[in-house]
Design an enzyme around this catalytic site. Structure first.
Site, PDB file in Angstrom:
ATOM      1  N   THR A 111     -10.498   2.104   0.109  1.00  0.00           N
ATOM      2  CA  THR A 111     -10.947   0.990   1.006  1.00  0.00           C
ATOM      3  C   THR A 111     -12.448   0.387   0.322  1.00  0.00           C
ATOM      4  O   THR A 111     -12.211  -0.830  -0.235  1.00  0.00           O
ATOM      5  CB  THR A 111     -11.542   1.458   2.541  1.00  0.00           C
ATOM      6  OG1 THR A 111     -12.419   2.382   2.322  1.00  0.00           O
ATOM      7  CG2 THR A 111     -10.341   1.363   3.300  1.00  0.00           C
ATOM      8  N   PHE A 128     -14.253  -3.405   9.992  1.00  0.00           N
ATOM      9  CA  PHE A 128     -14.185  -1.859  10.246  1.00  0.00           C
ATOM     10  C   PHE A 128     -14.111  -1.567  11.614  1.00  0.00           C
ATOM     11  O   PHE A 128     -14.614  -0.274  12.062  1.00  0.00           O
ATOM     12  CB  PHE A 128     -15.800  -1.715  10.049  1.00  0.00           C
ATOM     13  CG  PHE A 128     -16.480  -1.937   8.645  1.00  0.00           C
ATOM     14  CD1 PHE A 128     -16.028  -1.061   7.697  1.00  0.00           C
ATOM     15  CD2 PHE A 128     -17.046  -3.017   8.344  1.00  0.00           C
ATOM     16  CE1 PHE A 128     -16.584  -1.086   6.435  1.00  0.00           C
ATOM     17  CE2 PHE A 128     -17.410  -3.160   7.011  1.00  0.00           C
ATOM     18  CZ  PHE A 128     -17.328  -2.327   5.931  1.00  0.00           C
ATOM     19  N   CYS A 184     -15.496   2.080  12.257  1.00  0.00           N
ATOM     20  CA  CYS A 184     -15.865   2.913  11.116  1.00  0.00           C
ATOM     21  C   CYS A 184     -17.219   3.718  11.182  1.00  0.00           C
ATOM     22  O   CYS A 184     -18.236   2.994  10.917  1.00  0.00           O
ATOM     23  CB  CYS A 184     -15.618   2.095   9.716  1.00  0.00           C
ATOM     24  SG  CYS A 184     -15.862   2.871   8.181  1.00  0.00           S
TER      25      CYS A 184
END
Ligand code: MNH
Length: 465
Positions: A276, A405, A412
């Protein structure tokens, strides 16, 4: 049909015309599945249902619907599709655990400590030293066209390996990827294929299933050794997620993570933590090359903060470099490198007081389309403009229209880590190099677990100082 409180009838979520037997599969079968999804959103609107093999998935990009889905009292994270197919390797690690599994709460409480301010100050020097290696790697290869994804993988893989479990993949010692990463990549590739095929087709692919099993065993063995070695060495001396997990107790009941769960967490960090961020850097460089005026502005800020001699960055420096954060955010808006995530209703309910939905329904929040929705982003949502992330602009916009996120308690855990890592890298790159692209390049996006720019190359020309 159910009645709503205002007496209207609830409708089924709209769905394009189905093909016999294969349902909507032909809609998404494409050499460019990602572009295809964006087209489908344009054609079928902000909320539509696709029947794909065993699953029925509702693709969502409308900000109002998304706001409703982000209500965690009504909707929960759903581990389905690709997440389900990596369960064999990521187990009940943070990403693939269901909310109600004990190990999710335990690991979340323990690992939160590992992403706090104190821990980040241990990771910052590692991020800088590895970025210096990347700078040197490029200096040693003057004039060479740089494969963005390949070289940013070197960087993010070293950083997650060292911060995560005090392990180097030797990315800056050899041209070829580490043998162990080939194993992981092969597992992810197999997971990507198998979750797109019906179960009975997978049963006809014994080779794929066997390879997967062997690769998983090999990966487990490597990590079990890393964990055992770490235990032998004096782990208290070092800060890594592994050291933390071996030591720390759950503040709630004093319990510790099991060895098996620690292994799942390490594999999770490796999978979640490098692709990512790697792709974020690749997309960002693509945009900076396309917008030289923005690149020059960023360079002049970097020069001002760093001065004449390169030096280590403090957190204070990083906050003076907030324009670089704006650039990274704008890149994540247009190309959210984790392309979406899934939720399901906690109980049968309605959406927008209009559509009926049950606990079986899977909603896929399709970030690239949400992040370009005209309701939230105005007339020119495809243009790259870091000013969209100026402090005032952010305040004036509801927060649910930008969620690269994820949402709520399942968002995240590495967000701050990733943004710091990317900001450090971008700072040093802009300080040391001018960027030069290939005018004939047109952006194409490759899609697996994450998205990345396809075949994107550039040149890094040392700046004269
Ligand atoms: Mn990360 C969850 C995007 C970097 C570790 N991450 C998520 C989710 C998104 C996401 C979206 C929510 C998934 C879902 O709802 O199913 N993550 C990113 C992006 C970047 C990123 C776009 C970089 C840019 N992530 C990182 C890094 C790490 C990491 C770096 C580790 C160091 N992420 C995680 C973990 C979770 C997660 C762990 C699961 C958190 C939880 O559910 O408790």
């Amino acid at each position: 049909m159910t009645q709503t409180s205002d007496g209207n009838h609830l409708k089924k979520i709209p769905s394009p015309v189905k093909f016999p037997i294969v349902g909507h599969l032909p809609y998404v079968l494409s050499r460019q599945p990602f572009d295809r999804m964006l087209q489908l959103c344009e054609r079928y609107g902000d909320l539509f249902n696709l029947k794909l093999l065993d699953d029925s998935v509702v693709i969502v990009s409308d900000p109002d619907v998304v706001e409703e889905l982000f209500d965690e009292s009504r909707f929960r994270k759903r581990v389905a599709g690709i997440l389900e197919s990596i369960r064999p390797i990521a187990g009940d690690g943070l990403i693939t655990a269901e909310d109600h599994e004990d190990n999710w709460g335990r690991a979340h409480r323990i690992l939160k400590l590992g992403f706090g301010r104190k821990a980040m100050s241990d990771y910052l020097p590692i991020m800088m030293r590895q970025t210096e290696k990347l700078i040197q790697w490029w200096r040693d290869r003057p004039g060479q066209a740089i494969d963005a994804n390949q070289d940013f993988t070197r960087l993010t893989l070293e950083i997650i390996g060292l911060c995560g479990f005090d392990f180097s993949f030797s990315s800056f010692e050899q041209e070829e990827p580490h043998e162990f990463m080939l194993t992981i990549d092969s597992i992810l590739a197999e997971a990507t294929i198998s979750h797109q095929l019906p179960a009975w087709v997978n049963q006809l692919r014994p080779g794929g299933v066997r390879r997967m099993k062997e690769n998983i065993e090999a990966t487990n063995a490597v990590f079990d050794k890393i964990i055992a070695d770490h235990h032998l060495n004096d782990s208290k001396e070092r800060s890594s997620f592994l050291a933390l997990m071996l030591d720390a107790e759950d503040p709630r009941d004093g319990s510790k993570l099991s060895k098996a769960n620690i292994r799942y967490q390490l594999i999770t960090f490796l999978i979640a933590g490098h692709e990512t961020t790697r792709s974020l850097l690749s997309f960002t460089l693509y945009y900076l090359i396309k917008h030289p005026e923005i690149c020059r502005k960023a360079q002049s800020i970097v020069d001002e903060v760093l001065g004449d001699a390169p030096r280590d960055l403090s957190f204070q420096d990083l906050s003076r470099l907030s324009y670089l954060q704006q650039i990274l955010m704008e890149s994540l808006r247009l190309w959210p490198t984790a392309p979406g995530f899934m939720v399901s209703p906690r109980s049968d309910t309605s959406i927008q007081s209009k559509y009926s939905t049950t606990t079986d329904d899977i909603f896929f929040i399709f970030l690239a389309a949400l992040h370009r929705h005209p309701k939230a982003w105005g007339d020119n949502p495809d243009s790259f403009d870091p000013d969209r992330f100026g402090a005032d602009a952010i305040r004036q916009r509801p927060s649910h229209v930008f969620r690269p996120f994820g949402n709520g308690k399942r968002s995240c855990i590495g967000q701050h880590f990733a943004m710091t890592e990317a900001q450090v890298a971008l700072t040093y790159i802009l300080y040391h190099f001018d960027l030069q692209g290939d005018d004939s390049y047109t952006l194409q996006v490759d899609h697996s677990l994450t998205i990345k720019p396809k075949d994107f190359f550039f040149k890094a020309i040392p700046r004269s100082k």
